[in-house]
Design a protein around this motif. Sequence first.
Motif, mmCIF file in Angstrom:
data_model
loop_
_atom_site.group_PDB
_atom_site.id
_atom_site.type_symbol
_atom_site.label_atom_id
_atom_site.label_comp_id
_atom_site.label_asym_id
_atom_site.label_seq_id
_atom_site.Cartn_x
_atom_site.Cartn_y
_atom_site.Cartn_z
ATOM 1 N N ASP A 77 2.324 1.591 -3.433
ATOM 2 C CA ASP A 77 1.274 2.042 -4.352
ATOM 3 C C ASP A 77 0.984 3.522 -4.158
ATOM 4 O OD1 ASP A 77 0.761 -0.218 -5.868
ATOM 5 O OD2 ASP A 77 -0.860 -0.940 -4.580
ATOM 6 N N ASN A 78 0.949 3.968 -2.921
ATOM 7 C CA ASN A 78 0.664 5.380 -2.634
ATOM 8 C C ASN A 78 1.724 6.296 -3.232
ATOM 9 O OD1 ASN A 78 -1.713 4.867 -1.288
ATOM 10 N ND2 ASN A 78 -0.753 4.841 0.733
ATOM 11 N N GLY A 138 -1.101 4.341 -7.458
ATOM 12 C CA GLY A 138 -1.890 3.256 -8.042
ATOM 13 C C GLY A 138 -2.250 2.218 -7.000
ATOM 14 N N THR A 139 -2.758 1.096 -7.471
ATOM 15 C CA THR A 139 -3.110 -0.009 -6.580
ATOM 16 C C THR A 139 -2.598 -1.347 -7.128
ATOM 17 O OG1 THR A 139 -5.244 -0.303 -7.673
ATOM 18 C CG2 THR A 139 -5.199 1.137 -5.728
ATOM 19 N N GLU A 140 -1.732 -1.280 -8.105
ATOM 20 C CA GLU A 140 -1.271 -2.488 -8.770
ATOM 21 C C GLU A 140 -0.505 -3.431 -7.848
ATOM 22 O OE1 GLU A 140 -0.636 0.590 -10.026
ATOM 23 O OE2 GLU A 140 -2.082 0.609 -11.672
ATOM 24 N N GLU A 190 -0.698 -3.852 -4.512
ATOM 25 C CA GLU A 190 -1.594 -4.551 -3.585
ATOM 26 C C GLU A 190 -2.359 -5.649 -4.314
ATOM 27 O OE1 GLU A 190 -3.721 -2.314 -0.246
ATOM 28 O OE2 GLU A 190 -3.271 -0.732 -1.717
ATOM 29 N N ALA A 191 -2.867 -5.321 -5.493
ATOM 30 C CA ALA A 191 -3.625 -6.308 -6.272
ATOM 31 C C ALA A 191 -2.741 -7.495 -6.650
ATOM 32 C CB ALA A 191 -4.216 -5.652 -7.516
ATOM 33 N N ALA A 203 0.840 -1.209 0.000
ATOM 34 C CA ALA A 203 0.000 0.000 0.000
ATOM 35 C C ALA A 203 0.870 1.251 0.000
ATOM 36 C CB ALA A 203 -0.927 -0.002 1.206
ATOM 37 N N GLU A 204 1.935 1.242 0.785
ATOM 38 C CA GLU A 204 2.836 2.396 0.823
ATOM 39 C C GLU A 204 3.494 2.623 -0.535
ATOM 40 O OE1 GLU A 204 5.447 1.331 4.042
ATOM 41 O OE2 GLU A 204 4.034 2.062 5.573
#
Length: 116
Positions: free
Chosen positions: A52-53, A57-59, A61-62, A49-50
């Motif tokens: 991605d932040n 994006g959110t790639e 985590e996904a 998450a960090e």
Amino acid sequence: MLLPPAFANPALECGAGSQEEIGTCVAEDEEGVEAALFNALEAAMVTAAERDNTKGGTEMEAALMASQTAWEAFRSAHCAFAGQAHAVREDAGIATRACWTTLGRARVEELVRFSN
């Protein structure tokens, strides 16, 4: 030559004893590994998450969740096979749980490396 903890056989770590004693020991080891796995996955999710932040994006985590889902399916199928393939039918459950522990230890190591 000594093997790293992830590749040691949990049933052998339990020492000599009855089938019931070894089964109980392996089950306790598995519970500890499951708790460590949960904590390592949470830490890896925080790291993802960090990252991605910072990238917006959110790639990551996904990808981590997809990886975890695939790994869990692999572990389930592989360890079911390991239990069925065990030479001593009465020890199939112990072999299956030992497999879960062994693969779980390796996954914890991977997740911790990612989190650092």
